[in-house]
Design a protein around this motif. Structure first.
Motif, PDB file in Angstrom:
ATOM      1  N   UNK A 242       0.833  -1.203   0.000  1.00 12.76           N
ATOM      2  CA  UNK A 242       0.000   0.000   0.000  1.00 12.76           C
ATOM      3  C   UNK A 242       0.860   1.241   0.000  1.00 12.76           C
ATOM      4  N   UNK A 243       1.948   1.249   0.795  1.00  9.63           N
ATOM      5  CA  UNK A 243       2.853   2.403   0.846  1.00  9.63           C
ATOM      6  C   UNK A 243       3.460   2.655  -0.532  1.00  9.63           C
ATOM      7  N   UNK A 244       3.892   1.570  -1.226  1.00 10.14           N
ATOM      8  CA  UNK A 244       4.488   1.743  -2.551  1.00 10.14           C
ATOM      9  C   UNK A 244       3.482   2.338  -3.537  1.00 10.14           C
ATOM     10  N   UNK A 245       2.235   1.853  -3.531  1.00  8.24           N
ATOM     11  CA  UNK A 245       1.219   2.359  -4.460  1.00  8.24           C
ATOM     12  C   UNK A 245       0.873   3.817  -4.167  1.00  8.24           C
ATOM     13  N   UNK A 246       0.703   4.112  -2.872  1.00  8.51           N
ATOM     14  CA  UNK A 246       0.345   5.502  -2.534  1.00  8.51           C
ATOM     15  C   UNK A 246       1.495   6.460  -2.806  1.00  8.51           C
ATOM     16  N   UNK A 266       0.492  12.015   3.684  1.00  3.85           N
ATOM     17  CA  UNK A 266       0.048  11.895   5.081  1.00  3.85           C
ATOM     18  C   UNK A 266      -0.455  10.477   5.353  1.00  3.85           C
ATOM     19  N   UNK A 267      -1.186   9.930   4.381  1.00  3.43           N
ATOM     20  CA  UNK A 267      -1.676   8.562   4.528  1.00  3.43           C
ATOM     21  C   UNK A 267      -0.519   7.566   4.560  1.00  3.43           C
ATOM     22  N   UNK A 268       0.522   7.795   3.733  1.00  3.97           N
ATOM     23  CA  UNK A 268       1.710   6.942   3.753  1.00  3.97           C
ATOM     24  C   UNK A 268       2.375   6.989   5.121  1.00  3.97           C
ATOM     25  N   UNK A 269       2.477   8.207   5.691  1.00  7.66           N
ATOM     26  CA  UNK A 269       3.078   8.343   7.012  1.00  7.66           C
ATOM     27  C   UNK A 269       2.276   7.580   8.071  1.00  7.66           C
ATOM     28  N   UNK A 270       0.953   7.662   7.970  1.00  4.52           N
ATOM     29  CA  UNK A 270       0.117   6.961   8.954  1.00  4.52           C
ATOM     30  C   UNK A 270       0.293   5.446   8.851  1.00  4.52           C
ATOM     31  N   UNK A 271       0.332   4.921   7.618  1.00  5.22           N
ATOM     32  CA  UNK A 271       0.490   3.479   7.437  1.00  5.22           C
ATOM     33  C   UNK A 271       1.858   3.024   7.925  1.00  5.22           C
ATOM     34  N   UNK A 275       2.554   0.347  10.832  1.00  2.93           N
ATOM     35  CA  UNK A 275       3.377  -0.834  10.579  1.00  2.93           C
ATOM     36  C   UNK A 275       4.447  -0.993  11.653  1.00  2.93           C
ATOM     37  N   UNK A 276       5.049   0.147  12.071  1.00  6.61           N
ATOM     38  CA  UNK A 276       6.033   0.092  13.142  1.00  6.61           C
ATOM     39  C   UNK A 276       5.428  -0.501  14.414  1.00  6.61           C
ATOM     40  N   UNK A 277       4.243  -0.043  14.759  1.00  4.75           N
ATOM     41  CA  UNK A 277       3.603  -0.530  15.973  1.00  4.75           C
ATOM     42  C   UNK A 277       3.257  -2.013  15.854  1.00  4.75           C
ATOM     43  N   UNK A 278       2.788  -2.448  14.673  1.00  5.53           N
ATOM     44  CA  UNK A 278       2.459  -3.851  14.482  1.00  5.53           C
ATOM     45  C   UNK A 278       3.700  -4.739  14.597  1.00  5.53           C
ATOM     46  N   UNK A 279       4.822  -4.254  14.054  1.00  7.59           N
ATOM     47  CA  UNK A 279       6.073  -5.010  14.171  1.00  7.59           C
ATOM     48  C   UNK A 279       6.485  -5.127  15.633  1.00  7.59           C
ATOM     49  N   UNK A 445      16.016  -0.427  14.485  1.00  7.37           N
ATOM     50  CA  UNK A 445      16.121   0.693  13.547  1.00  7.37           C
ATOM     51  C   UNK A 445      14.817   1.455  13.444  1.00  7.37           C
ATOM     52  N   UNK A 446      13.731   0.909  14.073  1.00  9.89           N
ATOM     53  CA  UNK A 446      12.453   1.565  13.998  1.00  9.89           C
ATOM     54  C   UNK A 446      12.387   2.683  15.017  1.00  9.89           C
ATOM     55  N   UNK A 447      12.097   3.919  14.645  1.00 16.74           N
ATOM     56  CA  UNK A 447      12.022   4.997  15.635  1.00 16.74           C
ATOM     57  C   UNK A 447      10.775   4.879  16.479  1.00 16.74           C
ATOM     58  N   UNK A 448      10.842   5.400  17.683  1.00 21.53           N
ATOM     59  CA  UNK A 448       9.687   5.414  18.541  1.00 21.53           C
ATOM     60  C   UNK A 448       8.590   6.271  17.940  1.00 21.53           C
ATOM     61  N   UNK A 449       7.357   5.837  18.055  1.00 17.65           N
ATOM     62  CA  UNK A 449       6.239   6.608  17.521  1.00 17.65           C
ATOM     63  C   UNK A 449       6.002   7.820  18.400  1.00 17.65           C
TER      64      UNK A 449
END
Length: 450
Positions: A242-246, A266-271, A275-279, A445-449
């Motif tokens: 989805x991120x790639x398409x958007x 903005x939608x890409x940033x939200x997704x 994703x970070x939180x799901x990981x 490597x994932x930054x804190x939300x």
């Protein structure tokens, strides 16, 4: 004084080495030592005592008796050296070098000739001849019976017995003694067969079962890795697509000067943040200890190791009704203590008890067989990652405590008691709740939300 200290040090080292072996390794060592001891038992009893008759029969008989004794000792030494390779050949872990049988075969021929010569010159009397015949094939037969099929061993033993009896008859041994010698050879061949072959067979079966358990554990690890990989794919695959398409859509809109490109980014940033939180959720669930699972796993592992394990209170409100953070902390206690029950001491029984008071959950892990070894909980190295020190750190995050030591005056019983309050942990700095006890996550490597 130094010599005494050295002896004490060696005895202590042997004892420590014995306790560091697994139960199967102890059985393996015991079987090998027993087979080697049988060889020497025959050599110093039935193979030595009858030779005393030669002392009264002149220098020829004495020389023959000394030569027979020297050949018997050499054959026993070679037998002990060949037991290990014969074990490996029987288990098909390593082939037995054929060249190692040449010298034992030659010594067996020499010992047979010396025995016949002793009988010819009267260097051994009636009962002594029967005892020497009993000792004659033992040292050679113990490793040899592991190298050939049973039928081959019996056929070749029958040929050997007939040859010995024929040679003794040729030098004038009476018929009664010949019959006694033949019966002795039959008895000792069967004794070697039933002593060595079934012992090594049962030991081989136990090693195969141990290897099967190791393979099962490796398959379980591989399965868990595959499960984790599938979870990560499920979490990231769709979101990354989805991120790639958007992103492509945002690029096209930006090239056209369409302000909707901002909405797409903005939608890409939200997704991406979702994703970070799901990981993080997947990794956290992968690392946390689950109390019911850990109890079942500890019980299964201990029983597989031959240790009777009794779990009390797991089905009541003490475990299931406790908060998730409390269950996770107690799960780590069960995991660590069950591991150390296997590693330390020689336990036969282990008891795991869960109880709930008005404001806390109490877990007790108790085992016997701890008197001669280090405590169940391991070393208190202060590293915070293993043993009692690591458990205290985990429980301390929830305001809990842990005690460990012998039960009363009985050094054979060791008990670890973990107490965790039912109240939630106090918030950490910044207003966020303190993380549940568990291993510190690796740097990501994932930054804190934000």
């Amino acid at each position: 004084m130094k010599g005494l200290r050295g002896v004490i040090g060696r005895v202590t080292g042997w004892r420590r080495g014995w306790h560091e072996r697994s139960k199967l390794q102890r059985i393996d060592l015991y079987t090998r030592v027993t087979l080697c001891s049988i060889t020497w038992f025959f050599a110093v009893s039935w193979g030595l005592l009858p030779l005393g008759d030669a002392l009264d029969e002149g220098p020829t008989a004495i020389t023959l008796a000394g030569a027979f004794l020297a050949a018997n000792v050499a054959q026993s030494v070679l037998s002990n050296r060949n037991v290990g390779p014969a074990f490996d050949d029987y288990r098909r872990t390593a082939p037995f070098p054929p060249g190692r049988l040449r010298l034992p075969v030659a010594l067996q021929v020499v010992m047979t000739g010396l025995l016949v010569a002793l009988a010819a010159v009267g260097g051994v009397r009636d009962e002594g001849l029967v005892l020497l015949v009993l000792d004659l094939p033992v040292a050679f037969g113990i490793p040899y019976v592991l190298l050939v099929p049973v039928r081959t061993f019996l056929l070749r033993s029958a040929v050997f017995a007939a040859t010995v009896v024929g040679l003794l008859a040729a030098v004038g041994v009476p018929g009664g003694l010949l019959f006694g010698a033949f019966v002795s050879l039959v008895v000792v061949v069967l004794l070697v067969l039933v002593s060595a072959r079934p012992s090594v067979w049962s030991l081989s079966v136990m090693w195969q079962a141990e290897e099967a358990r190791d393979m099962q554990a490796r398959l379980a690890v591989a399965e868990e890795r595959l499960r984790f990989g599938r979870d990560m794919h499920d979490v990231l695959g769709r979101n990354l697509s989805v991120i790639a398409l958007k992103s492509e859509l945002a690029v096209e809109l930006a090239q056209r000067g369409n302000p909707a490109a901002m909405d797409q980014m903005v939608e890409v940033q939200r997704i991406a943040r979702a994703s970070q939180q799901e990981v993080r959720d997947v990794v956290r669930g992968y690392r946390e200890a689950d109390l019911p699972t850990e109890l079942m796993g500890a019980q299964g592992v201990l029983r597989a190791a031959g240790i009777t394990c009794t779990v009390e209170g797991a089905d009541g409100p003490a475990g299931i009704g406790a908060p998730a953070a409390v269950q996770a902390a107690l799960g780590w206690v069960v995991r660590e203590t069950a591991t150390n029950v296997l590693r330390h001491g020689d336990p036969r029984h282990c008891w795991i008890r869960l109880a709930r008071t008005r404001d806390a959950v109490v877990l007790e892990v108790e085992n016997d067989g701890a008197g001669a070894t280090r405590p169940l909980g391991g070393t208190d190295d202060g590293g915070g990652g293993s043993g009692l020190a690591g458990l205290r750190v985990r429980l301390g995050a929830l305001g809990g405590s842990l005690t460990a030591g012998a039960v009363g005056n009985d050094d054979d019983l060791f008990r670890v008691t973990a107490t965790v309050p039912l109240t939630a942990p106090r918030p950490a700095a910044g207003g966020r709740p303190a993380p549940p006890p568990g291993p510190s996550p690796a740097p990501s490597a994932l930054p804190e939300e934000r």
